[in-house]
Design an enzyme around this catalytic site. Sequence first.
Site, PDB file in Angstrom:
ATOM      1  N   ASP A 202      35.669  81.843  59.828  1.00  0.00           N
ATOM      2  CA  ASP A 202      35.865  82.917  58.857  1.00  0.00           C
ATOM      3  C   ASP A 202      35.860  84.226  59.642  1.00  0.00           C
ATOM      4  O   ASP A 202      34.805  84.698  60.064  1.00  0.00           O
ATOM      5  CB  ASP A 202      34.735  82.870  57.818  1.00  0.00           C
ATOM      6  N   GLN A 205      35.364  89.451  58.765  1.00  0.00           N
ATOM      7  CA  GLN A 205      34.683  90.632  59.295  1.00  0.00           C
ATOM      8  C   GLN A 205      35.053  90.919  60.748  1.00  0.00           C
ATOM      9  O   GLN A 205      34.994  92.059  61.184  1.00  0.00           O
ATOM     10  CB  GLN A 205      33.159  90.457  59.193  1.00  0.00           C
ATOM     11  N   LYS A 228      40.842  94.308  54.922  1.00  0.00           N
ATOM     12  CA  LYS A 228      39.705  94.757  55.732  1.00  0.00           C
ATOM     13  C   LYS A 228      40.171  95.314  57.079  1.00  0.00           C
ATOM     14  O   LYS A 228      39.368  95.762  57.886  1.00  0.00           O
ATOM     15  CB  LYS A 228      38.715  93.617  55.946  1.00  0.00           C
ATOM     16  N   CYS A 368      27.481  89.570  48.512  1.00  0.00           N
ATOM     17  CA  CYS A 368      28.051  88.220  48.438  1.00  0.00           C
ATOM     18  C   CYS A 368      27.413  87.290  49.462  1.00  0.00           C
ATOM     19  O   CYS A 368      28.081  86.423  50.030  1.00  0.00           O
ATOM     20  CB  CYS A 368      29.567  88.223  48.605  1.00  0.00           C
TER      21      CYS A 368
END
Lengths: 410, 154
Positions: A202, A205, A228, A368
């Site tokens: 993932d 970020q 993002k 989250c």
Amino acid sequence: MDSNMQKKGSDNHLDVDFQQDFPSLNSVTYLDNSSTTQKPKVVLEAMNEYYTRYCANVHRGLYTQAEQATQAFEKAHQTVAQFIGAKAEEIIFTSGTTESINLLANSLGKNLLPGDEIVISIMEHHSNIVPWQQIAKEKKAQLKYLTLTDDYQLDLKQAKKIISKKTKIISLAQMSNVLGTINPVKELAALAHKVGALVVIDAAQSAPHIKIKVKELECDFLAFSGHKLCGPTGIGVLYGKKKMLDNLEPSKFGGGMIKEVELQDSTWANLPEKFEAGTPNIAGALGLAAAIKYLQIIGLNNIEKKEQELIKYALNKLKTVPGLKIIGSQNNKNRGAVISFTMKNAHPHDVAEILARENVAIRAGHHCAMPLHTSLKLEGTSRMSFYFYNTTDDIDTAIKALHKVNKIFQ
Amino acid sequence: MKTHKIPSPQTAEMGEDPLGERLGKPLTEEEELYKENILDHYRSPHNKGQLKKYTQTHSDLNPLCGDRITIYLQVSPNSPKILTDISFEGSGCAISQAAASLLTDNIKGKKVEEIRNLGPWDVFNLLGIRISHTRSKCALLSLKTIQHGLQGVK
């Protein structure tokens, strides 16, 4: 290329006023970049150009505008591929990281057997927890969590114990959206591959901040979102090794993803269309490609350098605020540009509200990541997160507002 | 502690603003969110803790910010049903805690029917401050939980 753009690529990364490229940054000290980033003019222009000059569906029409739209859309796949060191056919456009991981959970999940194990970590965002949790429940598989050390790093000793021959999938954030921790995903991928598990990263970020080369990470799949990293909302990416994607069954069906449809059966289109059912988010893909090109002009290494300076500056300044506790590593090494914290006398929501009234945008709550907050025995945290367009002035403004919090909640 | 008069249910619909057209106007000194009154209730909430005897209890949370609340209600057995005692437990931001403190103070001794008819503006008026759309979830958590808890009272 104007002089500001030329300066952007130079080493004097701190001298450039990036904020003038972002019309929305005029009126706010924006420190909520882990949630979403602001959009530079070039991204808005790319999307506007599509809608005003060659608005047509892709892969269908034979007229000029359709040709142009198709070419631009395919080129967007190439731009993303080059951004992470992949091939264009390995890039699937989704609506974002959440959809990318859901696609994987649904498709990879089909092969899970009772007793199989999926390994994630306690610091995951809900989007990398809930899809796996639900498929594990359905398939009677086990969902296992990697835990943290006292310094908010993944506990590699525990990881070695947890990752076993039963492990079929490992899905990990490369960077925590709460702690800022950058995880050693390459080492963990090696551990996973040793036992024959698939590796999902993932990168929601990390992709905006760190140069990613999927070959070096040795991951099988990687997901991130456009919004993002200065791109529009509603567009994201799923990368998968070609071999993996070839063997993976699609989980979304309809137009665009088929080769041939018969009354009782169908065959699938080639990659990446096989996984892109329906009319894609064309403007979003073009906006994302424009965002990536914009970041590449600045240089990911310059972005990283600038952010390191901001983190170091912010960590030092935050230490001067009485009652403030940083939830994450205090060291600016191996850490991304997100800093979560609590304040002794004020609830995170009140902290964020007082900052909002000073026109400083931060986030409060569990971001989250409820399991992470529960494990740390925290109801919530306040979080400030930076991007390259932030300045030390922005941090000073936030620090001033944090002192005001203390004044109100003394 | 000064409490405000609750307006009648007719004027207490969401979207109506009995305190005047405040939305969109800059804050006056009086409308400062963290007025002393709010902070007092946050620091020393009234009716906090678990009732020794209660007839109803209900818990809820605000997933947005992690506020949690448990309400304990003591309702009289005879008609008309009266809320004779109330308390709450939980944690959260200043707005949610002050709202719970003010609201429990205000409705103690009232008819259950009357409490069922309370609306968002009743709570906003008790708080006496302008509440943003996002924060209204914090402000209204206690009311929502109380009304849910009273559902079983016939």
